[in-house]
Design a protein around this motif. Structure first.
Motif, PDB file in Angstrom:
ATOM      1  N   GLY A 173      -2.885 -12.843   0.955  1.00 44.90           N
ATOM      2  CA  GLY A 173      -2.021 -12.022   1.797  1.00 44.90           C
ATOM      3  C   GLY A 173      -2.498 -10.581   1.810  1.00 44.90           C
ATOM      4  O   GLY A 173      -3.265 -10.165   0.924  1.00 44.90           O
ATOM      5  N   PRO A 174      -2.062  -9.798   2.769  1.00 50.05           N
ATOM      6  CA  PRO A 174      -2.530  -8.413   2.892  1.00 50.05           C
ATOM      7  C   PRO A 174      -2.198  -7.538   1.697  1.00 50.05           C
ATOM      8  O   PRO A 174      -2.925  -6.601   1.381  1.00 50.05           O
ATOM      9  N   ASN A 175      -1.104  -7.836   1.008  1.00 49.64           N
ATOM     10  CA  ASN A 175      -0.718  -7.023  -0.143  1.00 49.64           C
ATOM     11  C   ASN A 175      -1.577  -7.286  -1.374  1.00 49.64           C
ATOM     12  O   ASN A 175      -1.442  -6.577  -2.385  1.00 49.64           O
ATOM     13  N   ASN A 176      -2.424  -8.308  -1.306  1.00 50.17           N
ATOM     14  CA  ASN A 176      -3.330  -8.582  -2.423  1.00 50.17           C
ATOM     15  C   ASN A 176      -4.492  -7.597  -2.480  1.00 50.17           C
ATOM     16  O   ASN A 176      -5.246  -7.588  -3.461  1.00 50.17           O
ATOM     17  N   TYR A 177      -4.645  -6.784  -1.445  1.00 53.88           N
ATOM     18  CA  TYR A 177      -5.828  -5.926  -1.360  1.00 53.88           C
ATOM     19  C   TYR A 177      -5.442  -4.485  -1.041  1.00 53.88           C
ATOM     20  O   TYR A 177      -6.143  -3.796  -0.315  1.00 53.88           O
ATOM     21  N   GLY A 178      -4.331  -4.044  -1.610  1.00 57.35           N
ATOM     22  CA  GLY A 178      -3.831  -2.703  -1.339  1.00 57.35           C
ATOM     23  C   GLY A 178      -4.225  -1.691  -2.400  1.00 57.35           C
ATOM     24  O   GLY A 178      -5.182  -1.871  -3.162  1.00 57.35           O
ATOM     25  N   PHE A 179      -3.436  -0.621  -2.468  1.00 57.14           N
ATOM     26  CA  PHE A 179      -3.737   0.507  -3.351  1.00 57.14           C
ATOM     27  C   PHE A 179      -3.790   0.082  -4.822  1.00 57.14           C
ATOM     28  O   PHE A 179      -4.696   0.494  -5.566  1.00 57.14           O
ATOM     29  N   GLU A 180      -2.816  -0.729  -5.258  1.00 52.92           N
ATOM     30  CA  GLU A 180      -2.783  -1.127  -6.661  1.00 52.92           C
ATOM     31  C   GLU A 180      -4.046  -1.870  -7.061  1.00 52.92           C
ATOM     32  O   GLU A 180      -4.575  -1.671  -8.163  1.00 52.92           O
ATOM     33  N   ASN A 181      -4.534  -2.728  -6.185  1.00 48.36           N
ATOM     34  CA  ASN A 181      -5.746  -3.479  -6.480  1.00 48.36           C
ATOM     35  C   ASN A 181      -6.966  -2.568  -6.548  1.00 48.36           C
ATOM     36  O   ASN A 181      -7.865  -2.769  -7.369  1.00 48.36           O
ATOM     37  N   ALA A 182      -6.998  -1.563  -5.663  1.00 49.05           N
ATOM     38  CA  ALA A 182      -8.106  -0.603  -5.689  1.00 49.05           C
ATOM     39  C   ALA A 182      -8.137   0.147  -7.015  1.00 49.05           C
ATOM     40  O   ALA A 182      -9.209   0.349  -7.607  1.00 49.05           O
TER      41      ALA A 182
END
Length: 300
Positions: free
Chosen positions: A209-218
Motif C-alpha cells: 500500500g502507499p503508506n508502506n513507502y512514506g516518511f517513516e520508512n524513509a
C-alpha cells in the motif's frame, strides 16, 4: 543424511513462523546499502523509500496484471526507479545537506500521493494478492551480488571519487572530479538497489500500500545505515539486521518496544556517532588490549 523427524518438524514450525522476519532482514539490508551509496558520496537523500515503492508497484503489476516472469519483474523493479532517479536527480542534486533531504522527502510524498490516486495501483487500499514468489535464495543471491558490486565499486576509481566528494566537494572539483556526474551516479545506483528490494518485498508480503513507502520508512532506512555505521559495507548490513530483529526480540515488551528502540538509538548517537561498526575504533580497542597484555607479561 536426513534430519531427524523431530528436528525437521521444529524447523518447519520455525520457518513458518519467522520466514517473513528473515526475509525482512535481507530486504532491509539491501535498503540500508542503497542509502549507504548516496551517503558515501555525501548526499543526504530521503527518496529511497519512494524508489522502493516504485519498484514494488512496478514488479507487482507486472506479475499480477501482465503475468510476466518474476525475473523480468525484478529487472523492471530496479530499472524504472533508476530512470526516475536519473530524471529528478539532474535538477535536485544541485542542492546539498538539509535542502537535498527536504527536496527528496518532497519527491517521496509526491510518489505517495500519485499512487493514492491511481486506479491501477489500487488507490488507498493498495494491491492485494501479490504472488508470493520470492524465495530465500532470491534475497541471498541479490544481497550477495549487491555487496560484491558495491565492494568492487568502493575500491575503484568511482569509489575514490565518491570519497573525495564526501570529504571536500570543492577540492574534488578543483582536482578535476566530475562532481555532478558522480553524484548522479550514486543517486541512480541507490535507487536501483532500493527498487529491487521493493520488488522482492512485494512478492513475499502478499499486499502493498502507499503508506508502506512514506516518511517513516524513509527515516527507518536512514536509521539502519547510520545505526550500523557507514564506514564500510558491514555497518549498514549489521544495522539493518539488528533493527529488523529488535521488534521480535522485544515482543514481550510490546507496550515499551518503541521507547526501548528509541533509547538504543539515542545511546548509539551519543556514544557511537560513527555507528556500532567503526573499524578505526575497533582497531584502537584491539591495540590497547594487546598493549595491556604485553605490559602485563613484562610485569610478570
Amino acid at each position: 543424511m536426513m534430519l531427524p523427524l523431530s528436528l525437521m518438524d521444529w524447523w518447519d514450525g520455525f520457518w513458518a513462523t519467522y520466514n517473513t522476519v528473515i526475509f525482512g532482514v535481507g530486504v532491509n539490508a539491501m535498503l540500508a546499502l542503497s542509502i549507504y551509496v548516496t551517503l558515501s558520496c555525501g548526499l543526504l537523500s530521503l527518496a529511497n523509500a519512494a524508489f522502493m515503492g516504485i519498484g514494488a508497484y512496478v514488479a507487482a503489476l507486472m506479475t499480477m496484471q501482465a503475468d510476466l516472469p518474476f525475473s523480468l519483474a525484478l529487472t523492471a523493479g530496479g530499472v524504472l526507479p533508476a530512470l526516475v532517479a536519473l530524471i529528478i536527480g539532474i535538477p535536485t542534486l544541485r542542492l546539498s545537506g538539509v535542502y537535498l533531504a527536504m527536496a527528496t522527502l518532497g519527491f517521496g510524498e509526491v510518489v505517495r500521493v500519485v499512487v493514492l490516486n491511481l486506479e491501477i495501483t489500487g488507490g488507498p487500499m493498495g494491491l492485494n494478492g501479490v504472488p508470493p514468489v520470492t524465495e530465500w535464495w532470491h534475497i541471498v543471491l541479490l544481497l550477495a551480488l549487491t555487496i560484491y558490486i558495491l565492494a568492487r565499486l568502493r575500491r575503484s576509481k568511482i569509489g575514490r571519487a565518491f570519497e573525495a566528494i564526501k570529504e571536500d566537494e570543492v577540492a574534488a572539483r578543483l582536482m578535476g572530479v566530475n562532481v555532478a556526474g558522480y553524484k548522479l551516479l550514486a543517486f541512480v545506483i541507490g535507487a536501483a538497489i532500493a527498487g529491487v528490494a521493493g520488488a522482492l518485498n512485494a512478492h513475499y508480503t502478499f499486499t502493498i500500500g502507499p503508506n508502506n513507502y512514506g516518511f517513516e520508512n524513509a527515516v527507518d532506512i536512514l536509521t539502519m545505515a547510520v545505526f550500523g555505521g557507514t564506514a564500510n559495507l558491514v555497518g549498514p548490513v549489521l544495522g539493518a539486521s539488528i533493527l529488523s530483529l529488535l521488534p521480535e526480540l522485544l515482543r514481550q515488551f510490546q507496550h515499551f518496544r518503541l521507547a526501548i528502540n528509541g533509547l538504543i538509538l539515542i545511546l548509539v548517537v551519543l556514544y557511537l556517532p560513527k555507528g556500532i561498526w567503526d573499524p578505526r575504533r575497533i582497531r584502537q580497542f584491539l591495540q590497547r588490549r594487546d598493549g595491556a597484555q604485553t605490559a602485563s607479561k613484562k610485569v610478570n
